[in-house]
Design a protein around this motif. Structure first.
Motif, mmCIF file in Angstrom:
data_model
loop_
_atom_site.group_PDB
_atom_site.id
_atom_site.type_symbol
_atom_site.label_atom_id
_atom_site.label_comp_id
_atom_site.label_asym_id
_atom_site.label_seq_id
_atom_site.Cartn_x
_atom_site.Cartn_y
_atom_site.Cartn_z
ATOM 1 N N SER A 54 0.833 -1.175 -0.020
ATOM 2 C CA SER A 54 -0.044 -0.030 -0.015
ATOM 3 C C SER A 54 1.040 1.081 -0.050
ATOM 4 O O SER A 54 0.437 2.244 -0.328
ATOM 5 N N ALA A 55 2.039 1.057 0.382
ATOM 6 C CA ALA A 55 3.049 2.214 0.507
ATOM 7 C C ALA A 55 3.295 2.961 -0.991
ATOM 8 O O ALA A 55 3.650 4.039 -1.088
ATOM 9 N N THR A 56 3.020 2.060 -1.992
ATOM 10 C CA THR A 56 3.117 2.470 -3.531
ATOM 11 C C THR A 56 2.309 3.818 -3.659
ATOM 12 O O THR A 56 2.793 4.820 -4.182
ATOM 13 N N PHE A 57 1.132 3.777 -3.142
ATOM 14 C CA PHE A 57 0.259 4.762 -3.191
ATOM 15 C C PHE A 57 0.813 6.113 -2.756
ATOM 16 O O PHE A 57 0.506 7.428 -3.053
ATOM 17 N N PHE A 58 1.466 6.192 -1.405
ATOM 18 C CA PHE A 58 2.081 7.338 -0.831
ATOM 19 C C PHE A 58 3.114 7.939 -1.635
ATOM 20 O O PHE A 58 3.520 8.928 -1.577
ATOM 21 N N VAL A 59 4.032 6.919 -2.356
ATOM 22 C CA VAL A 59 4.891 7.459 -3.070
ATOM 23 C C VAL A 59 4.327 8.349 -4.083
ATOM 24 O O VAL A 59 4.929 9.532 -4.626
ATOM 25 N N PHE A 60 3.308 7.713 -4.920
ATOM 26 C CA PHE A 60 2.949 8.629 -5.961
ATOM 27 C C PHE A 60 2.092 10.113 -5.300
ATOM 28 O O PHE A 60 2.327 10.783 -5.993
ATOM 29 N N GLY A 61 1.458 9.939 -4.202
ATOM 30 C CA GLY A 61 1.029 11.030 -3.830
ATOM 31 C C GLY A 61 2.297 12.079 -3.476
ATOM 32 O O GLY A 61 2.132 13.295 -3.488
ATOM 33 N N GLY A 62 3.481 11.561 -2.884
ATOM 34 C CA GLY A 62 4.464 12.497 -2.676
ATOM 35 C C GLY A 62 4.994 13.086 -3.854
ATOM 36 O O GLY A 62 5.449 14.239 -3.863
ATOM 37 N N TRP A 63 5.082 12.259 -4.978
ATOM 38 C CA TRP A 63 5.557 13.189 -6.214
ATOM 39 C C TRP A 63 4.482 14.199 -6.677
ATOM 40 O O TRP A 63 4.776 15.028 -7.314
ATOM 41 N N ILE A 64 3.245 13.720 -6.573
ATOM 42 C CA ILE A 64 2.215 14.899 -6.785
ATOM 43 C C ILE A 64 2.154 16.203 -6.170
ATOM 44 O O ILE A 64 2.220 17.277 -6.477
ATOM 45 N N CYS A 65 2.680 15.822 -4.854
ATOM 46 C CA CYS A 65 2.845 17.329 -4.009
ATOM 47 C C CYS A 65 3.976 17.872 -4.697
ATOM 48 O O CYS A 65 3.964 19.374 -4.926
ATOM 49 N N LEU A 66 5.209 17.388 -4.865
ATOM 50 C CA LEU A 66 6.347 18.035 -5.551
ATOM 51 C C LEU A 66 6.028 18.660 -6.913
ATOM 52 O O LEU A 66 6.473 19.872 -7.214
ATOM 53 N N MET A 67 5.206 18.095 -7.751
ATOM 54 C CA MET A 67 5.151 18.816 -8.993
ATOM 55 C C MET A 67 3.901 19.764 -8.767
ATOM 56 O O MET A 67 4.016 20.778 -9.643
ATOM 57 N N THR A 68 3.130 19.788 -7.910
ATOM 58 C CA THR A 68 2.256 20.704 -7.818
ATOM 59 C C THR A 68 3.001 22.032 -7.339
ATOM 60 O O THR A 68 2.720 23.254 -7.807
ATOM 61 N N LEU A 69 4.004 21.875 -6.412
ATOM 62 C CA LEU A 69 4.819 23.039 -5.918
ATOM 63 C C LEU A 69 5.719 23.608 -7.204
ATOM 64 O O LEU A 69 5.725 24.846 -7.365
ATOM 65 N N PHE A 70 6.025 22.661 -8.044
ATOM 66 C CA PHE A 70 6.685 23.089 -9.295
ATOM 67 C C PHE A 70 5.905 23.967 -10.201
ATOM 68 O O PHE A 70 6.321 25.177 -10.658
ATOM 69 N N VAL A 71 4.610 23.686 -10.365
ATOM 70 C CA VAL A 71 3.647 24.404 -11.196
ATOM 71 C C VAL A 71 3.551 25.824 -10.682
ATOM 72 O O VAL A 71 3.591 26.755 -10.971
ATOM 73 N N TYR A 72 3.097 25.945 -9.273
ATOM 74 C CA TYR A 72 3.048 26.952 -8.506
ATOM 75 C C TYR A 72 4.228 28.049 -8.672
ATOM 76 O O TYR A 72 3.884 29.127 -8.972
ATOM 77 N N LEU A 73 5.522 27.499 -8.545
ATOM 78 C CA LEU A 73 6.486 28.446 -8.445
ATOM 79 C C LEU A 73 7.182 28.972 -9.860
ATOM 80 O O LEU A 73 7.686 29.854 -10.081
ATOM 81 N N PHE A 74 7.078 28.002 -10.791
ATOM 82 C CA PHE A 74 7.834 27.984 -11.985
ATOM 83 C C PHE A 74 6.930 28.001 -13.303
ATOM 84 O O PHE A 74 7.643 28.134 -14.481
ATOM 85 N N LEU A 75 5.696 27.862 -13.507
ATOM 86 C CA LEU A 75 4.697 27.644 -14.689
ATOM 87 C C LEU A 75 3.963 28.958 -14.733
ATOM 88 O O LEU A 75 3.187 29.209 -14.010
ATOM 89 N N PRO A 76 4.147 29.933 -15.844
ATOM 90 C CA PRO A 76 3.679 31.112 -15.981
ATOM 91 C C PRO A 76 2.396 30.810 -16.592
ATOM 92 O O PRO A 76 2.106 29.707 -17.321
ATOM 93 N N GLU A 77 1.308 31.593 -16.557
ATOM 94 C CA GLU A 77 0.168 31.430 -17.430
ATOM 95 C C GLU A 77 0.125 31.619 -18.871
ATOM 96 O O GLU A 77 0.902 32.633 -19.379
ATOM 97 N N THR A 78 -0.229 31.005 -19.852
ATOM 98 C CA THR A 78 -0.027 30.977 -21.198
ATOM 99 C C THR A 78 -1.401 31.144 -22.128
ATOM 100 O O THR A 78 -1.473 31.208 -23.263
ATOM 101 N N LYS A 79 -2.774 31.093 -21.188
ATOM 102 C CA LYS A 79 -3.902 31.057 -21.909
ATOM 103 C C LYS A 79 -4.115 32.332 -23.177
ATOM 104 O O LYS A 79 -3.621 33.483 -22.750
ATOM 105 N N LYS A 80 -4.716 32.054 -24.318
ATOM 106 C CA LYS A 80 -4.849 32.932 -25.092
ATOM 107 C C LYS A 80 -3.910 33.822 -25.957
ATOM 108 O O LYS A 80 -4.094 34.472 -26.711
#
Length: 518
Positions: A453-479
């Motif tokens: 079951s720890a497999t799913f906690f590993v995936f959850g940890g990666w999602i935390c990291l990538m969400t932080l990446f978006v918040y800090l480093f991805l600008p908005e590009t719509k339109k």
């Protein structure tokens, strides 16, 4: 400037001066091209279903079939087999190699040519799958499908982005992800019905039916126009591109967009080696996004659902037919979420969808991990109420992915890369997707057997990291028009330090500013 500045709202420019609407011609062209997503989705969905069919396992993987029947083996380890995972993941190594070749084909001969090659190879591969009598034929099927997907996944997102009007580019490009979801849904539904064929050859139908969407794409691609960007890049024929733009946009007022395309093409012609140039400092933001967005896409654990949903549901207590039906349910949720994404992506923007979807997936993965840790043991069945709770949580997870990281993984890198490195950037995206898909596909069952079951906690940890990446480093590009995308980097709190220094250096070399004396 505060972290996240110039990451909300509509970027400056917003496509001002561009005219036009979504015409039936654009819709028809994008429907044909987007059907390549059905190929990708169908193949993602079909393999997980047939690997739970006893008739298929007895024919090609008898060792796995015996493990399923052995009550002494942990539930988490019933499908642990390197040979079985090789069947699933071999396609993606072939796709990884093919997409690197496809980049040159797409750049030199056009997006349509890559689609034709991919669709044709996919048809041939489907024939080997339906007729397989040994493991070698089965693996050849997967390799050919991988080559086909390498070409189609490299070219189609580019085609959709270049054909779409800027203010609707997100919705149209997200159609590719919708097609992927529909392909997975069709595969899951087909698997559910063919497993009921008592003669035991239903899996042949599942493997051979991949030829249907492949034929639709191949025949349709014959009649597709090339994109205005490629016409100008290849032929330098701005008048031909003008006529096509007028037809695509439904207006004769296309001069501003045409001027931007010609300017981008002139820059593109000076770039002879896009793979070498994408590593230059001025393209550093595009390179990072082309590498990290698809990497994070895969470590969400989404392909655990795409590949192994039936296996997972069988593991936690569903019967063969019920597990296939459960896969259909999760995919229906994802498909509806894809439609929502198409409706809101150009209104709310890319960042908000990334962030909201990320939080939704974090909560889902941690919830599944907690339920399995508390209620699911190596032997014996889990209480049905908790089984259905896992199913509901998985539906929430795939929905979160389907309106965020799913469609945006192909959209954002395609729209931020300028024309001169666009094919190279898209190849990097597809290569990373295929590489990580192979890694996840090849290792998940072994990891599940060992850390459970720890497999799913590993995936959850990666999602935390990538969400932080978006918040800090991805600008908005719509339109924002693709030809004006460079301005987002100059205004972003972090990337302006990199591309700004590069711009100053370039101006100094050209004599526009004097270098400070030492």
């Amino acid at each position: 400037m505060a972290v996240g500045a110039f990451t909300e709202g509509t970027p400056a420019g917003g496509g001002e001066g561009y005219s036009g609407r979504v015409t039936p011609f654009v819709v028809l062209s994008c429907v044909v091209a987007g059907s390549g997503g059905v190929l990708f989705g169908y193949d993602l969905g079909i393999s997980g279903g047939i690997t739970t069919m006893d008739s298929f396992l007895m024919s090609f993987f008898p060792g796995v079939y015996r493990q399923k029947q052995d009550t002494k083996i942990s539930h988490y380890c019933q499908f642990d087999s390197e040979l079985l995972t090789l069947f699933t993941s071999s396609l993606y190594i072939a796709g990884l190699v093919a997409t690197l070749v496809a980049s040159s084909v797409t750049r030199r001969f056009g997006r349509r040519s890559s689609m034709l090659i991919g669709g044709t190879v996919f048809i041939v591969g489907s024939v080997f799958g339906g007729a397989a009598i040994n493991l070698s034929m089965l693996l050849l099927n997967r390799i050919l499908l991988g080559i086909g997907l390498g070409f189609t996944n490299q070219s189609i997102p580019l085609y959709l982005s270049e054909m779409a009007p800027p203010r609707y580019r997100g919705a149209i490009n997200n159609g590719f992800e919708l097609c992927i979801s529909l392909g997975i849904l069709f595969a899951n539904i087909l698997n559910y019905f063919v497993v009921k064929i008592t003669a035991g050859w239903g899996w042949r139908i599942s493997l051979s039916m991949a030829a249907v969407p492949a034929a639709f794409l191949t025949i349709g691609a014959i009649f597709l126009p090339e994109t205005p960007s490629f016409i100008i890049q290849r032929d330098g024929d701005s008048e031909k591109a003008r006529v096509l733009l007028q037809k695509l946009r439904g207006t004769i007022s296309v001069q501003k967009e045409l001027d931007d395309l010609v300017s981008a093409s002139n820059i593109s012609r000076t770039t002879q080696y896009p793979f070498r140039n994408i590593f230059k400092r001025k393209y550093r933001p595009q390179l990072v996004i082309a590498l990290l967005i698809p990497f994070f896409n895969q470590v969400t654990g989404i392909n655990v659902m795409n590949f192994y949903a039936p296996v997972l549901f069988t593991t936690i207590g569903f019967k063969e037919s019920t597990s296939l039906l459960s896969s259909v349910v999760t995919r229906v949720c994802a498909t509806f979420a894809n439609i929502i994404a198409m409706m809101v992506v150009d209104r709310f923007g890319r960042r908000k969808l990334f962030l909201v979807g990320g939080v939704q997936m974090i909560l889902s993965q941690f919830t599944v991990g907690a339920i399995l840790a508390a209620k699911f043991k190596d032997h014996g069945d889990m209480d049905k109420d908790y089984v259905y709770l896992v199913l509901i949580t998985m539906c929430v997870f795939v929905a979160g992915f389907a309106w965020s990281w799913g469609p945006l993984t192909f959209l954002v890198p395609a729209e931020v890369c300028p024309l001169e490195i666009r094919s190279a950037g898209q190849s990097i995206v597809v290569a990373v997707v295929f590489l990580m898909t192979f890694v996840i596909g090849q290792t998940f069952l072994a990891v599940l057997c060992r850390i459970k079951s720890a497999t799913f906690f590993v995936f959850g940890g990666w999602i935390c990291l990538m969400t932080l990446f978006v918040y800090l480093f991805l600008p908005e590009t719509k339109k924002l028009p693709m030809e004006q995308m460079e301005q987002v980097w100059r205004r972003h709190w972090f990337w302006k330090k990199i591309v700004g220094e590069e711009e100053e250096k370039k101006q100094a070399e050209e004599g526009e500013i004097a270098l400070p004396s030492l």
